[in-house]
Design a protein around this motif. Structure first.
Motif, PDB file in Angstrom:
ATOM      1  N   VAL A   1     -26.128  58.793  54.909  1.00 52.71           N
ATOM      2  CA  VAL A   1     -27.687  59.185  54.574  1.00 52.71           C
ATOM      3  C   VAL A   1     -28.317  57.746  56.008  1.00 52.71           C
ATOM      4  N   ARG A   2     -27.426  56.130  55.171  1.00 52.99           N
ATOM      5  CA  ARG A   2     -27.507  55.337  56.301  1.00 52.99           C
ATOM      6  C   ARG A   2     -27.724  55.153  57.157  1.00 52.99           C
ATOM      7  N   LYS A   3     -26.909  56.311  58.138  1.00 50.04           N
ATOM      8  CA  LYS A   3     -27.511  56.174  59.636  1.00 50.04           C
ATOM      9  C   LYS A   3     -28.104  57.130  59.945  1.00 50.04           C
ATOM     10  N   SER A   4     -28.653  58.346  58.833  1.00 48.62           N
ATOM     11  CA  SER A   4     -29.726  59.165  59.572  1.00 48.62           C
ATOM     12  C   SER A   4     -31.095  58.805  59.716  1.00 48.62           C
ATOM     13  N   CYS A   5     -31.318  57.991  58.199  1.00 48.54           N
ATOM     14  CA  CYS A   5     -32.664  57.343  57.503  1.00 48.54           C
ATOM     15  C   CYS A   5     -32.460  55.981  57.981  1.00 48.54           C
ATOM     16  N   CYS A   6     -32.374  54.835  57.587  1.00 45.41           N
ATOM     17  CA  CYS A   6     -32.681  53.603  57.621  1.00 45.41           C
ATOM     18  C   CYS A   6     -32.099  53.042  59.307  1.00 45.41           C
ATOM     19  N   TYR A   7     -31.172  53.516  60.351  1.00 45.87           N
ATOM     20  CA  TYR A   7     -30.852  53.403  61.297  1.00 45.87           C
ATOM     21  C   TYR A   7     -31.450  54.222  62.067  1.00 45.87           C
ATOM     22  N   ASN A   8     -32.257  55.320  62.019  1.00 45.40           N
ATOM     23  CA  ASN A   8     -32.063  56.407  62.634  1.00 45.40           C
ATOM     24  C   ASN A   8     -31.103  56.595  64.190  1.00 45.40           C
ATOM     25  N   GLU A   9     -30.574  56.818  63.767  1.00 48.23           N
ATOM     26  CA  GLU A   9     -28.954  56.808  64.665  1.00 48.23           C
ATOM     27  C   GLU A   9     -28.644  58.087  64.152  1.00 48.23           C
ATOM     28  N   PRO A  10     -27.982  59.012  65.352  1.00 49.44           N
ATOM     29  CA  PRO A  10     -27.588  60.081  65.225  1.00 49.44           C
ATOM     30  C   PRO A  10     -25.923  60.017  64.464  1.00 49.44           C
ATOM     31  N   ILE A  11     -25.717  61.261  63.502  1.00 53.18           N
ATOM     32  CA  ILE A  11     -25.095  61.151  62.592  1.00 53.18           C
ATOM     33  C   ILE A  11     -23.310  61.361  63.050  1.00 53.18           C
ATOM     34  N   PRO A  12     -22.613  60.737  62.837  1.00 51.20           N
ATOM     35  CA  PRO A  12     -20.977  60.571  62.841  1.00 51.20           C
ATOM     36  C   PRO A  12     -20.784  61.718  62.690  1.00 51.20           C
ATOM     37  N   THR A  13     -20.051  62.986  63.428  1.00 52.12           N
ATOM     38  CA  THR A  13     -19.234  64.321  63.327  1.00 52.12           C
ATOM     39  C   THR A  13     -17.919  63.653  63.172  1.00 52.12           C
ATOM     40  N   GLY A  14     -17.045  62.366  63.333  1.00 47.61           N
ATOM     41  CA  GLY A  14     -15.912  62.647  63.662  1.00 47.61           C
ATOM     42  C   GLY A  14     -14.981  61.877  62.675  1.00 47.61           C
ATOM     43  N   GLU A  15     -15.980  61.158  61.794  1.00 49.48           N
ATOM     44  CA  GLU A  15     -15.246  60.157  61.062  1.00 49.48           C
ATOM     45  C   GLU A  15     -14.835  60.518  59.692  1.00 49.48           C
ATOM     46  N   TRP A  16     -16.162  61.687  59.565  1.00 48.00           N
ATOM     47  CA  TRP A  16     -15.663  61.729  57.638  1.00 48.00           C
ATOM     48  C   TRP A  16     -16.056  63.483  57.611  1.00 48.00           C
ATOM     49  N   GLY A  17     -15.853  63.963  59.204  1.00 46.93           N
ATOM     50  CA  GLY A  17     -16.267  65.801  58.830  1.00 46.93           C
ATOM     51  C   GLY A  17     -14.995  66.364  60.179  1.00 46.93           C
ATOM     52  N   ASP A  18     -14.259  65.678  60.054  1.00 47.59           N
ATOM     53  CA  ASP A  18     -12.910  65.596  61.404  1.00 47.59           C
ATOM     54  C   ASP A  18     -12.484  66.923  60.455  1.00 47.59           C
TER      55      ASP A  18
END
Length: 491
Positions: free
Chosen positions: A464-481
């Motif tokens: 949520v912080r990555k997508s909302c606060c920092y406006n960065e692309p959501i990582p898909t390899g760290e938690w969703g792999d």
């Protein structure tokens, strides 16, 4: 001379008598013009037959003959009165029907000035009257006024233009009595009353806050791609079901402009959404239990396909149980009163503190809530057996860690939703303390679900912080792999 005197005497007597008669006629004319107005529901030659005005001669009945009394119950003679035909004009308030059938707790009196007095004898039992199927079904268009149980009889006086009375014939039991349709007086709100604050102020606010929290959880788990696995989709669906149940319960609180049909619909929506939420929770537990029991956790079936499988099963069961409950209510639940007394949180008037509204009967409620009780028992089985499997596992992989996190989330959701459901059942008892506890627990359920699904999940807050606060692309390899491996690289 004598004849003249006799003639004068006769003329004098006739003049005096004629003057007295003329004065009497003038007095009668004045009284007729000032006759007491009586509001009659039907036309002068009609009476109320079940719920419709009919000609009295077709049913071998005499029309209504009003009898006047004083406020202390003594008979009084009113010489002149006239009817004003038609129902009262209740533009800003509700209409309520009252039945004085001799055996009921309600007693109707016409006062000498044209007002109507409604007496409620609380020591009388009117269950047999209210359970008459003709009254509850045919006359159900207007709810029956019910006053909270008290030792002293209650008295309410309705003004001349705020009621109508008539004779009524119940064809099913061939019973006659008096019928009245009244405008419920507007309530003077006591803002310092604790019951009013809890039921009419805090309860709607708590429902609104709960809906917002459930909506936030559903949006986060639906929007973030790495959370849209099978577990995330189930959590989203559970929160959507809880949002619908909160909305239906919120409608039940405000009943000032509602009728028995809307109350029936909101009941069905509330119970269906709760049933669906527990069925989805049960499917969540089944998914975790089956995955841990499987020797190969790298399942070939994708999350999308499994979600479709679970959806077909869950919604088929919900539709089936709903159809059974509705059929049981309308076809089998004939021995109980469909105008069940609901708690005071669903009423809007002091005259309706225990409002009589057409709701789902107890048989229908049992069909809705018995599957919920069975899902609770099944979830306990999933919890105990899965916990034993987890204790036997010596080596954990990334998928096992992910499943263990889902298992912890399932257990927490299970205990929170079960506790809230139990308090819902307890709130139906005739204790205000249990009702207030249900109102508070309802909000606590939303807060705890938001906490365990969002705040307590570190990877969720990170995304949520990555997508909302920092406006960065959501990582898909760290938690969703790990989910990508389980699904063969497909989402």
């Amino acid at each position: 001379m004598c004849s003249i005197t006799l003639t004068s005497l006769i003329l004098s007597v006739l003049y005096i008598v004629h003057g007295e008669v003329a004065d009497t006629d003038l007095n009668d004319l004045s009284e007729q013009q000032n006759a007491v107005k009586i509001n009659k529901c039907c036309e002068p030659n009609e009476l109320m037959v079940d719920s419709v005005c009919r000609l009295a001669e077709k049913y071998n009945q005499v029309v209504w003959s009003p009898k006047f009394k004083t406020e202390d119950g003594k008979d009084v003679n009113v010489k002149y009165f006239r009817y004003v035909n038609g129902v009262p004009d209740c533009t800003t308030t509700q209409q309520r029907a009252i039945f004085d059938l001799g055996k009921s707790e309600d007693e109707l009196h016409l006062l000498s000035d044209g007002r109507m007095q409604h007496l409620i004898h609380h020591e009388h039992s009117s269950d047999s009257i209210k359970e008459d199927p003709m009254i509850t079904n045919t006359l159900g268009i207007h709810e029956i006024i019910s006053i909270p149980v008290a030792k002293e009889p209650s008295t309410y006086i309705h003004n001349q233009d705020k009621y109508c009375m008539d004779k009524i014939l119940i064809t099913s039991s061939n019973t006659t009595g008096q019928y009245a349709l009244v405008c419920v007086p507007e309530v003077i709100i006591n803002w310092r009353d604790a019951g009013f604050l809890m039921k009419k102020i805090l309860n709607p606010i708590f429902h609104a806050l709960a809906m917002i929290l459930f909506l936030l959880v559903a949006i986060i788990y639906f929007v973030i791609p790495t959370l849209r696995d099978l577990a995330g989709n189930i959590i989203t669906t559970i929160n959507v079901c809880l949002i619908v149940s909160q909305a239906a319960d919120l409608v039940r609180i405000f009943t000032e402009f509602s009728n028995h049909v809307s109350f029936m619909i909101t009941d069905i929506i509330l119970y269906v959404s709760l049933l669906a939420a527990f069925f989805w929770l049960n499917s969540f537990g089944f998914y975790i239990w089956k995955t841990f029991k499987s020797r190969n956790v790298f399942l070939r079936v994708t999350d999308v396909r499994k979600y479709c499988y679970y959806s077909s099963v869950v919604w088929s069961c919900v539709i089936l149980m709903t159809a059974l409950a509705v059929c049981a209510h309308f076809l089998l639940d004939t021995g109980t009163n469909p105008y069940r007394k609901t708690r005071t949180q669903f009423s809007s008037s002091i005259l309706l503190d225990d409002a009589e509204q057409e709701t789902i009967g107890w048989l229908g409620i049992a069909i809705f809530f018995t599957p919920v009780a069975f899902t609770i028992l099944i979830n306990l089985f999933f919890y105990i057996t899965t916990l034993k499997v987890i204790k036997r596992i010596n080596i954990y992989g990334r998928i096992h860690y992910k499943l263990k996190g889902c298992f912890n989330l399932f257990i927490q959701l299970f205990f929170i939703m079960t506790t809230a459901w139990l308090f819902l059942l307890l709130s139906w008892l005739n204790f205000d303390g249990l009702l207030y506890a249900h109102i508070v627990v309802n909000l606590l359920q939303a807060i705890l679900i938001f906490y365990i699904c969002i705040i307590k999940q570190s990877h969720v807050t990170y995304l949520v912080r990555k997508s909302c606060c920092y406006n960065e692309p959501i990582p898909t390899g760290e938690w969703g792999d790990e989910m990508i491996h389980m699904n063969g690289g497909n989402y």
